[in-house]
Scaffold this active site. Structure first.
Site, PDB file in Angstrom:
ATOM      1  N   GLY A 106      -3.641  10.321   4.583  1.00 32.76           N
ATOM      2  CA  GLY A 106      -2.605  11.350   4.752  1.00 32.76           C
ATOM      3  C   GLY A 106      -3.045  12.527   5.605  1.00 32.76           C
ATOM      4  O   GLY A 106      -2.382  12.874   6.583  1.00 32.76           O
TER       5      GLY A 106
ATOM      6  N   CYS B 170       9.962   8.241  -9.287  1.00 31.91           N
ATOM      7  CA  CYS B 170      10.277   9.679  -9.310  1.00 31.91           C
ATOM      8  C   CYS B 170      11.459   9.972 -10.235  1.00 31.91           C
ATOM      9  O   CYS B 170      11.672  11.115 -10.620  1.00 31.91           O
ATOM     10  CB  CYS B 170      10.532  10.198  -7.908  1.00 31.91           C
TER      11      CYS B 170
ATOM     12  N   GLY C 275      -3.580   4.665   7.581  1.00 28.55           N
ATOM     13  CA  GLY C 275      -4.679   5.615   7.473  1.00 28.55           C
ATOM     14  C   GLY C 275      -4.436   6.632   6.380  1.00 28.55           C
ATOM     15  O   GLY C 275      -3.521   6.482   5.565  1.00 28.55           O
TER      16      GLY C 275
ATOM     17  N   GLU D 273      11.400  14.401  -0.320  1.00 31.62           N
ATOM     18  CA  GLU D 273      11.658  13.911  -1.685  1.00 31.62           C
ATOM     19  C   GLU D 273      10.344  14.045  -2.424  1.00 31.62           C
ATOM     20  O   GLU D 273       9.379  13.323  -2.120  1.00 31.62           O
ATOM     21  CB  GLU D 273      12.080  12.429  -1.657  1.00 31.62           C
TER      22      GLU D 273
ATOM     23  N   VAL E 287      -3.765  10.683   9.486  1.00 33.68           N
ATOM     24  CA  VAL E 287      -2.608  10.107  10.190  1.00 33.68           C
ATOM     25  C   VAL E 287      -1.307  10.846   9.848  1.00 33.68           C
ATOM     26  O   VAL E 287      -0.521  11.189  10.736  1.00 33.68           O
ATOM     27  CB  VAL E 287      -2.472   8.611   9.837  1.00 33.68           C
ATOM     28  N   GLY E 288      -1.098  11.114   8.553  1.00 30.43           N
ATOM     29  CA  GLY E 288       0.144  11.785   8.143  1.00 30.43           C
ATOM     30  C   GLY E 288       0.263  13.139   8.819  1.00 30.43           C
ATOM     31  O   GLY E 288       1.292  13.490   9.408  1.00 30.43           O
TER      32      GLY E 288
END
Ligand code: TXE
Length: 482
Positions: free
Chosen positions: A208, A284, A206, A250, A211-212
């Site tokens: 962010g 990254c 889902g 991170e 759901v996040g």
């Protein structure tokens, strides 16, 4: 193809009944539908994980390690299929997914299986006026942990968290990026086939903020490990910190590549190209600010631009492709916005920056030719903000002091690479760089035992080896009067 959530070893539709399209960014074709889950699905995952944590937390360490190895074997057995899936979902060249992403995913599981087997707990005796006492410290699982991962290295970064979380006996509620959900789904199946008990691996698809956010807010989820953008990380921290959750972040980056006059130029050029444009610049650790000492600047930049302009952009499934599609059309728009900004800020685009002319169906994909930009002031937005695409800015410096000032002049501090043959300089510069990781005469050479993470706005905490094992567990000390 409809992807479902994993609640332990069973699959579930979203309670909302809502679905979202998952696109192949190289063609803009819909390749799957994924659940648009919400807090109800997160609650179901936590209910499942609560039972999973009870069983898994008391499973003998050797059984856990053996299960992790079977998961690793399962990933290896599906190397080609997983690489294809990752490439189709993410846009990266399939050759890269096959050589790096998927092998690293199984290596993550195997590495933490071995780390668990090597764990030895210490005890110590101490004598004081009140008598002799024995102290021993045991390491407990946390219980249910939340893992939120991004779209750039989907299975690689998910397993980087799943491996140690499972090794230490936790149950997981994970949310992969909604842009790259497919290999996470495959991992759910592989975990089940590998004999991971029900309830231990839970995956909720889902958005962010839906759901996040529900994962971060859930009171029974005691630790959050997040990899993603700095702005999102700030929101995650604002929610999790007052709940006293363990937190590992991170976040964003703007890493410098420092090339000194005494560097081996062939190696430095090749290394800087790799650092700038691997995975379309969507790692990254990518070196997106290239700092070159004045005496070699002209020569270096000429050779660098020749190499970058020769990178083959196109069909990610072709074995010759070196640069695939960016992860979405929206992300390409963002990167193109920075290219326009670069020109406004006085930059000169030395190569790339245009959409390549590709045949159908790739003419509808999120492709961009790798760009190198010169003549920008070092403090401008293009040279200091995270672009996270195939764009590198180049800047001359006169001496070490200026190079360090330039390298350290951003809000980020994840990594850097230093190219020099002077041993003392290599150490001196590494020491003075305000980052969590430095590579000398190489880039992205990884040893999974070492600490991985950044300073400043690049994050909080470290992953890797003992750092991960510690994050996913709680130490308890017992003091016994003898
Ligand atoms: O990342 P997000 P996005 C950088 C890069 C990129 C920018 C934004 O510059 O352009 O971040 O990318 C979930 N609570 N990086 O928007 O949103 C989201 O669903 C909880 C660098 O894709 O940070 C996804 O699973 N979770 C980075 C994950 O967070 C939330 C890699 C990361 O997505 C949430 C990726 C919320 N409120 C992007 N909102 C790196 N350093 O490796 C979103 N998410």
């Amino acid at each position: 193809m409809r992807v479902l959530n994993w609640l332990g070893n069973t699959q579930a539709e979203p309670t909302s009944g809502l679905w979202m399209d998952d696109l192949n960014p190289a063609t803009s074709q819909v390749i799957a539908q994924i659940p648009r889950s919400d807090a109800n699905d997160v609650q179901a995952a936590v209910d499942s994980a609560r039972e999973g944590a009870r069983i898994w937390g008391s499973t003998p360490a050797q059984v856990r390690a053996d299960t992790l190895r079977r998961i690793a074997d399962g990933i290896d057995m599906e190397l080609n299929d997983l690489a294809r899936l990752e490439s189709t979902d993410q846009g990266k060249p399939v050759s890269l997914a096959r050589a790096i992403d998927i092998p690293r995913a199984s290596a993550n599981m195997r590495f933490f299986a071995s780390a668990l087997e090597q764990e030895v707990h210490q005890s110590s005796k101490h004598v004081s006026a009140r008598g002799a006492a024995l102290n021993y410290t045991s390491r407990k699982p946390i219980g249910v942990v939340g893992l939120i991962t991004p779209w750039n290295l989907p299975l690689y970064l998910l397993t980087w968290k799943v491996g140690p979380a499972l090794a230490m006996g936790n149950a997981i509620v994970a949310k992969p990026s909604e842009l790259t959900p497919l290999t996470a789904d495959a991992l759910g199946r592989i975990c089940k086939e590998s004999g991971l008990p029900a309830g231990v691996f839970n995956l909720v698809h889902g958005l962010g903020p839906e759901v996040g956010q529900a994962i971060v807010e859930h009171p029974e989820i005691k630790a959050i490990s997040f990899t993603g953008g700095t702005a999102t990380g700030r929101r995650v921290a604002a929610t999790a910190a007052p709940m006293f959750k363990k937190l590992n972040l991170e976040l964003g980056c703007k890493n410098a590549t420092l090339v000194f006059e005494d560097a081996d130029l062939d190696e430095a050029v090749a290394g800087a190209v790799m650092a700038g444009f691997s995975n379309q610049g969507e790692i990254c650790l990518c070196g997106s600010r290239l700092l070159v000492q004045a005496g070699i600047y002209e020569d270096f930049v000429q050779r660098y631009v020749e190499r970058v302009a020769a990178l083959r952009v196109g069909d990610p499934a072709s074995p010759d492709t070196q640069v695939g599609a960016l992860n979405s059309l929206a992300h390409r728009d963002k990167v193109e916005g920075y290219l326009r900004l670069a020109v406004e800020e006085g930059g000169q685009i030395l190569c790339g920056g245009k959409r390549p002319d590709l045949p159908a169906p790739f003419d509808r994909g999120a492709f961009l030719q790798p760009a190198v930009i010169a003549d920008l002031p070092i403090g401008c937005r293009t040279a200091t903000e995270e672009i996270f695409g195939p764009v590198v800015t180049v800047h001359p410096f006169s001496d070490e002091e200026q190079a360090l000032e330039m390298a350290n002049g951003t809000q980020y501090g994840l990594s850097a690479s230093v190219w020099t043959q002077d041993l003392k300089r290599a150490h001196r510069v590494s020491e003075a760089l305000d980052v969590g990781m430095v590579w000398v005469n190489t880039w992205l050479l990884r040893d999974l035992r070492v600490p991985f993470g950044g300073v400043k706005n690049s994050g909080v905490g470290r992953e890797g080896g003992a750092w991960s094992m510690r994050f996913y567990s709680e130490d308890k000390n017992v003091c016994v009067l003898l």
